[in-house]
Motif scaffolding. Structure first.
Motif, PDB file in Angstrom:
ATOM      1  N   LEU A  43       7.108 -11.311  -5.791  1.00 22.03           N
ATOM      2  CA  LEU A  43       5.784 -10.720  -5.941  1.00 22.03           C
ATOM      3  C   LEU A  43       5.710  -9.715  -7.094  1.00 22.03           C
ATOM      4  O   LEU A  43       4.618  -9.306  -7.483  1.00 22.03           O
ATOM      5  CB  LEU A  43       5.362 -10.044  -4.637  1.00 22.03           C
ATOM      6  N   THR A 105       0.254 -13.590  -9.014  1.00 20.90           N
ATOM      7  CA  THR A 105       0.895 -12.775  -7.975  1.00 20.90           C
ATOM      8  C   THR A 105       0.038 -12.746  -6.721  1.00 20.90           C
ATOM      9  O   THR A 105       0.560 -12.792  -5.592  1.00 20.90           O
ATOM     10  CB  THR A 105       1.114 -11.338  -8.487  1.00 20.90           C
ATOM     11  N   GLU A 106      -1.277 -12.688  -6.895  1.00 26.01           N
ATOM     12  CA  GLU A 106      -2.176 -12.658  -5.732  1.00 26.01           C
ATOM     13  C   GLU A 106      -2.193 -14.004  -5.017  1.00 26.01           C
ATOM     14  O   GLU A 106      -2.253 -14.066  -3.787  1.00 26.01           O
ATOM     15  CB  GLU A 106      -3.591 -12.259  -6.166  1.00 26.01           C
ATOM     16  N   ARG A 109       0.945 -14.015  -3.024  1.00 24.69           N
ATOM     17  CA  ARG A 109       0.821 -13.124  -1.859  1.00 24.69           C
ATOM     18  C   ARG A 109       0.012 -13.792  -0.742  1.00 24.69           C
ATOM     19  O   ARG A 109       0.370 -13.737   0.439  1.00 24.69           O
ATOM     20  CB  ARG A 109       0.157 -11.814  -2.282  1.00 24.69           C
TER      21      ARG A 109
END
Length: 392
Positions: A43, A105-106, A109
């Motif tokens: 992440l 990254t989102e 996640r």
């Protein structure tokens, strides 16, 4: 040695491996994800976040589109500048589709949250991963974790472990055919807590080299400039970066740019790479394990997603109907789209960058090509269709 069994072993816990596991899970197909790093490490990686329409559809199908719908930024077009001139390519008007700016990254996640909520099996910090028996009736994967050796028997292995992973290298060298182009420059990029200079991306061609104005959200900007491969991030102060970026943009853009301290600074080399085939026995390659594109066309994650689409649907067809046509044709289907994405990324990179060997004539041809793009609707439509993503 501990032993267990699953239907699919997915090597690599990045977005492509997680997306594949989530899609399979929704269809009742078991998988185990093996990741060599920790969740926090994965992440922490800074990656681009322009998502094609095909990836948006896969995220909806995987049940992870909720936060993106609230926090992502739909972009209906992009801006292209050359010298002091600038024009817009209207994706929505030309194709009926947009792209979504939402950080990789989102995406990762959201995928982690979904897998954990559904009890999906993810093994972090695994070492010494080896793939065995790919030409037999059942494959096996062994790895070490916490000093113990583990073995998983499975029907198939999905190699989503990137260029440096074990998966592609498991295919015998006499079978693999690799194609590569190394570009003679890199991208120096910074992340800053500043409002973006434009609500849409700006791709800039200038006599001093390429520049890109991008964004993560309303208060987080991502900017890039073309640099020499010998440069190091520490060679560039923030002040030097901002000054050079402004020189490569039209005055109307440079004058309204808000600058600030960088919170991340790095240099990425540019390369094109494809390895064929993308299937060998019970192993399937996805994403960077099989191909890499320069970031100019925002195709890296999106091309990995198209691989996931073909592999997921092939496996679903196999497990639900017994028909192996989808998995048998996976490599051919995936590569056909990969090479089109490679072509677009190569074309757009060639259009926007300055090359060391570029003559004055070459630069004039570059500008003529940009002028043609500016004035010709068919050229704009071709670019827009590629940028928002060719259909699967």
């Amino acid at each position: 040695m501990s032993e267990r069994r699953t239907q699919i072993v997915i090597i690599g816990g990045g977005p492509s491996g997680l997306l594949l596991s989530q899609l399979l899970h929704k269809r009742g197909i078991q998988s185990v994800v093996l990741e060599r790093k920790s969740k926090d490490y994965v992440l922490s990686r800074i990656r681009a976040g322009v998502l094609e329409r095909g990836l948006l559809g896969l995220m909806e199908e995987a049940g992870i589109g909720g936060r993106m719908a609230k926090e992502g930024f739909a972009h209906d077009g992009t801006l292209i500048s050359y010298g002091d001139e600038m024009f817009r390519i209207d994706f929505k008007e030309l194709t009926g589709h947009s792209v979504m700016v939402y950080g990789q990254t989102e995406v990762t996640r959201d995928l982690y949250d979904a897998r954990e909520a559904m009890g999906g099996q993810i093994e972090y910090n695994v070492e010494e991963v080896e793939i065995h028996d790919l030409e037999s009736d059942a494959a096996t994967v062994t790895y070490r974790k916490d000093g113990q050796t583990h073995k998983i028997s499975c029907d198939f292995v999905a190699g989503c472990d990137g260029y440096h992973g074990v998966s592609r290298k498991t295919i015998p060298s006499e079978i693999r055919k690799e194609y590569e182009k190394i570009y003679p420059f890199g991208w120096l990029g910074i992340l800053s807590r500043t409002p973006p200079v434009s609500h849409e991306l700006i791709y800039a061609n200038s006599e001093r080299g390429f520049a890109l104005c991008s964004m993560r959200n309303e208060n987080l900007s991502r900017y890039y400039i073309q640099c020499d491969l010998t440069d190091r991030p520490e060679d560039w102060s923030d002040a030097a970066f901002w000054a050079e970026l402004k020189r490569r943009l039209p005055p109307e853009v440079a004058e309204k740019m808000v600058t600030g301290p960088s919170i991340e600074k790095s240099i990425a080399p540019l390369r094109s790479f494809v390895s064929e085939p993308m299937r060998w026995g019970r192993l399937f390659l996805c994403g960077d394990a099989a191909h890499i594109v320069p970031p100019t066309g925002a195709k890296g994650l999106n091309t990995a997603a198209s691989d996931v689409h073909y592999l997921y649907n092939g496996l679903r067809q196999f497990y639900e109907t017994g028909d192996a046509a989808g998995i048998d044709g996976y490599s051919e289907l995936a590569l056909a789209r990969v090479w089109k994405a490679e072509r677009f990324s190569w074309w757009f990179s060639s259009l926007m960058h300055r090359y060391p060997e570029q003559s004055a004539f070459d630069f004039k041809m570059q500008l003529a090509e940009i002028e043609f793009l500016r004035s010709n609707r068919a050229a704009q439509q071709a670019m827009a269709e590629n940028y928002v993503g060719l259909p699967y």
